[in-house]
Enzyme design. Structure first.
Site, short mmCIF file in Angstrom:
data_model
loop_
_atom_site.label_atom_id
_atom_site.label_comp_id
_atom_site.label_asym_id
_atom_site.label_seq_id
_atom_site.Cartn_x
_atom_site.Cartn_y
_atom_site.Cartn_z
N ASP A 143 -23.31 -28.91 0.53
CA ASP A 143 -24.14 -27.84 1.00
C ASP A 143 -22.88 -26.74 1.56
O ASP A 143 -23.38 -25.38 1.46
CB ASP A 143 -24.78 -28.33 2.26
CG ASP A 143 -26.16 -29.06 1.88
OD1 ASP A 143 -26.51 -28.83 0.73
OD2 ASP A 143 -26.86 -29.68 2.74
N GLU A 184 -23.19 -34.86 0.54
CA GLU A 184 -24.17 -33.88 0.56
C GLU A 184 -23.87 -32.75 1.58
O GLU A 184 -24.03 -31.44 1.08
CB GLU A 184 -25.59 -34.46 1.03
CG GLU A 184 -26.07 -35.47 0.05
CD GLU A 184 -26.19 -34.64 -1.48
OE1 GLU A 184 -26.35 -33.55 -1.74
OE2 GLU A 184 -25.90 -35.70 -2.46
N HIS A 190 -24.83 -25.82 -4.91
CA HIS A 190 -24.47 -27.17 -4.32
C HIS A 190 -24.17 -28.36 -5.35
O HIS A 190 -23.13 -29.03 -4.91
CB HIS A 190 -25.92 -27.58 -3.77
CG HIS A 190 -26.06 -29.01 -3.32
ND1 HIS A 190 -25.97 -29.26 -2.05
CD2 HIS A 190 -26.33 -30.08 -4.03
CE1 HIS A 190 -26.07 -30.79 -1.89
NE2 HIS A 190 -26.28 -31.21 -3.19
N GLU A 191 -24.83 -28.16 -6.44
CA GLU A 191 -24.35 -29.23 -7.40
C GLU A 191 -22.87 -29.17 -7.96
O GLU A 191 -22.15 -29.96 -8.20
CB GLU A 191 -25.22 -28.97 -8.86
CG GLU A 191 -26.68 -29.32 -8.67
CD GLU A 191 -26.95 -30.97 -7.95
OE1 GLU A 191 -26.19 -31.68 -8.25
OE2 GLU A 191 -27.75 -30.90 -7.09
N HIS A 194 -20.52 -30.68 -5.67
CA HIS A 194 -20.31 -31.89 -5.83
C HIS A 194 -19.04 -32.05 -7.07
O HIS A 194 -18.26 -33.27 -6.97
CB HIS A 194 -21.57 -32.67 -6.43
CG HIS A 194 -22.63 -33.18 -5.37
ND1 HIS A 194 -22.17 -33.65 -4.33
CD2 HIS A 194 -23.95 -32.69 -5.42
CE1 HIS A 194 -23.39 -33.80 -3.56
NE2 HIS A 194 -24.42 -33.33 -4.52
#
Ligand SMILES: [Zn+2]
Length: 416
Positions: free
Chosen positions: A358, A354, A276-277, A280
């Site tokens: 995801d 977000e 997930h990070e 980003h």
């Protein structure tokens, strides 16, 4: 505009923003429900869930009292010319404007910190303690305060001195030069936060060889993304709440995992959180938010430049003459409606990001593992499962848990 008109506008903005926040808090509290959503029923026992409702209402009551008292105190300071009074008290003792401003903010901040200290203590050592989150010792609390003061004093003091110096030397165009310096400063902070600032408050240790590291390396080579600066931070020193984040840009980039996250999650879940990070990064969220941050700095300083030398702002706060520090206080309030709008836009963007991150984790790794991690994180931090939509719209930087789970479910079934 006369000082009286400015004061009325300042008081009006303070009152409206306070009432608006109270309304959102009230709606949010009323939106609470006693039933557990089926998606996460297996992660909660009844007792734990009712504990989360208690936690939430304890926080709401506490914030109702603190924000009410804070509101009354600041309204009184503004209406009675308290800031101007402090300025007039200090002024005879300092002939230099920069030193006067530094002392002024120092005094105002220390007094306000002393006044709010009982509430900080109550929040950390009573409320968080009662629900089993608090791990902060008295010693850590005091050391954090001292380090916070030093850091705030050095960084804030330097920036403030520089701004006043620029205003005096350059005049109305000061904002362009100061914005350049402030932007450079923000970028530097981004690059060196984990190497310089974070170690002052926490201990960072490189992730040990083992199952987790092997799994992370396998994922990193699959998506051809360098993931070698992985650190574990002793978050458990302060709180049992868990987190993970990326920090820095370019070669200075580091991944920081809370020790509390590692203890409570499986390897699959941890890699999913990392995925997930990474999302980003890959979706350019980090670069975008830095660019937006810099644009905001320029915008804020431009608006400030229109007000910084207006004597009536100082007089509105009870000052006897024009003072940059009084104008900064007035600007802080006059700017709230604009910052509320930009804050709202940033929250909308952040919630969208977000979902994208995801989705990235779901595509490149495992959506189900991420869902499980999100459920655990939500249960462990007793997060609010039924926030009011209006509250989410204005305040949430992350979508509520159920919305994220729903989106992940759609994605994982589509991937099959
Ligand atoms: Zn995220």
């Amino acid at each position: 505009m006369t000082p009286q008109t400015i004061l009325i506008i300042i008081l009006g903005i303070s009152i409206i923003s306070y009432l608006f926040d109270q309304l959102l808090d009230y709606l949010n509290l009323k939106a609470q429900r006693k039933d557990i959503p089926s998606e996460i029923a297996s992660f909660y026992d009844k007792e734990k869930y009712s504990k989360s409702l208690d936690y939430y209402s304890a926080q709401a009551k506490f914030s109702f009292i603190t924000s009410g008292l804070g509101f009354i105190a600041s309204l009184a300071m503004l209406a009675l010319g308290g800031f101007g009074w402090v300025d007039q008290l200090l002024r005879p003792h300092f002939s230099n404007d920069i030193i006067l401003a530094l002392v002024f903010f120092g005094v105002v901040m220390i007094i306000s910190d002393i006044l709010t200290l009982p509430f900080q203590l109550y929040s950390t050592f009573i409320i968080e303690e009662r629900f089993g989150f608090n791990k902060t010792t008295g010693k850590t609390f005091i050391l954090d305060k001292i380090k916070g003061y030093l850091l705030g004093g050095i960084i804030g003091g330097l920036l403030l001195s520089l701004m006043i110096y620029f205003v005096q030397k350059i005049g109305p165009d000061f904002w362009i030069w100061f914005a350049l310096i402030a932007s450079a400063f923000v970028l530097m902070m981004n690059m060196f936060y984990t190497s310089l600032i974070l170690p002052l408050f926490n201990k960072l240790t490189p992730l040990q060889e083992g199952e987790l590291k092997t799994a992370i390396e396998a994922f990193a080579s699959k998506i051809s993304f360098p993931l070698d600066n992985i650190f574990v931070i002793d978050g458990s020193k302060r709180s049992s709440k868990a987190n993970a984040f990326f920090s820095g840009i370019g070669k200075k980039k580091k991944i920081v995992l809370y020790d509390t996250l590692i203890t409570n999650h499986t390897t699959d879940e941890l890699v999913a959180v990392l995925a997930h990070e990474v999302g980003h990064f890959k979706k350019k969220h980090i670069v975008m938010s830095m660019i937006i941050g810099v644009v905001q700095i320029f915008f804020i300083l431009f608006v400030l430049s229109l007000m910084i030398t207006n004597e009536n702002l100082s007089l509105a706060l009870g000052g006897s003459q024009q003072a940059i520090h009084l104008n900064l206080v007035a600007f802080g309030i006059l700017f709230t409606p604009i910052s509320a709008i930009t804050g709202l836009l940033m929250s909308i963007l952040s919630r969208r990001n977000e979902f994208e991150a995801d989705a990235y984790a779901s595509e490149t790794y495992d959506g189900n593992a991420l869902s499980n991690a999100l459920k655990k994180l939500s249960v462990d931090s007793l997060s609010n499962l039924y926030p009011h939509p209006a509250y989410v719209f204005f305040h949430y930087s992350h979508p509520p848990l159920l919305q994220r789970l729903h989106a992940l479910k759609i994605m994982t079934t589509r991937n099959l």
